[in-house]
Scaffold this motif. Structure first.
Motif: not given
Length: 171
Positions: A73, A121, A142
């Motif tokens: 992330p 993500t 995330m």
């Protein structure tokens, strides 16, 4: 390993190596950090010496993190922030398409940033350090870090340091 994990590895490695080389180029090729600093000053991102180093460190660091699949992330956020700043300061005025005669448009930095944040993500997949540490992908936090931190970081940098009306030419 399934095909998704292999595809994620290839996507991460492609993004990571590409952005790493952008940072490497700022430090070791062309005008090096001094030339990069002058270019930043010429587009109104001041002080140039600081932003040359920040951009190079972010690109090199995010490139390594993406390639090895670690802290996805944050790697995605760094890539997104860097590409938003590049898009706004250096590419926006040239239109969308990169192949325009007046210089590169913003399509290239748009897709790099979007892909970086999306991978941040989704997560790194099974072939990664994150997986070896037991960190899973596809969590809402995330997404928030990859997209939220990336956008907030870019907007903050532009608000504090970008002064397009006071463009300085390198000496």
């Amino acid at each position: 390993m399934d095909p998704n994990d292999l595809a994620l590895l290839l996507l991460r490695a492609g993004l990571g190596i590409t952005i790493f080389l952008h940072g490497y180029n700022k430090v070791f090729r062309g005008g090096k950090l001094t030339g990069t600093a002058g270019w930043f000053e010429s587009i109104g991102v001041c002080p140039g010496w600081l932003h040359a180093r920040l951009a190079a460190a972010t690109e090199i660091g995010c490139g390594v993190l993406l390639t090895i699949g670690f802290l996805m992330p944050f790697a995605g956020a760094g890539l997104l922030a860097t590409m938003i700043v590049a898009g706004v300061t250096a590419h926006r005025a040239n239109g969308f398409f990169i192949f325009r005669p007046n210089g590169g448009g913003w399509e290239y930095v748009f897709i790099l940033g979007l892909a970086g944040a999306a991978v941040g993500t989704i997560g790194a997949g099974s072939i990664s350090i994150d997986n070896a540490l037991g960190w899973c992908g596809n969590q809402w936090w995330m997404f928030a870090v990859s997209f939220g931190l990336g956008i907030v970081g870019a907007v903050a940098l532009l608000a504090i340091f970008w002064r397009p009306g006071s463009v300085r030419r390198p000496s």
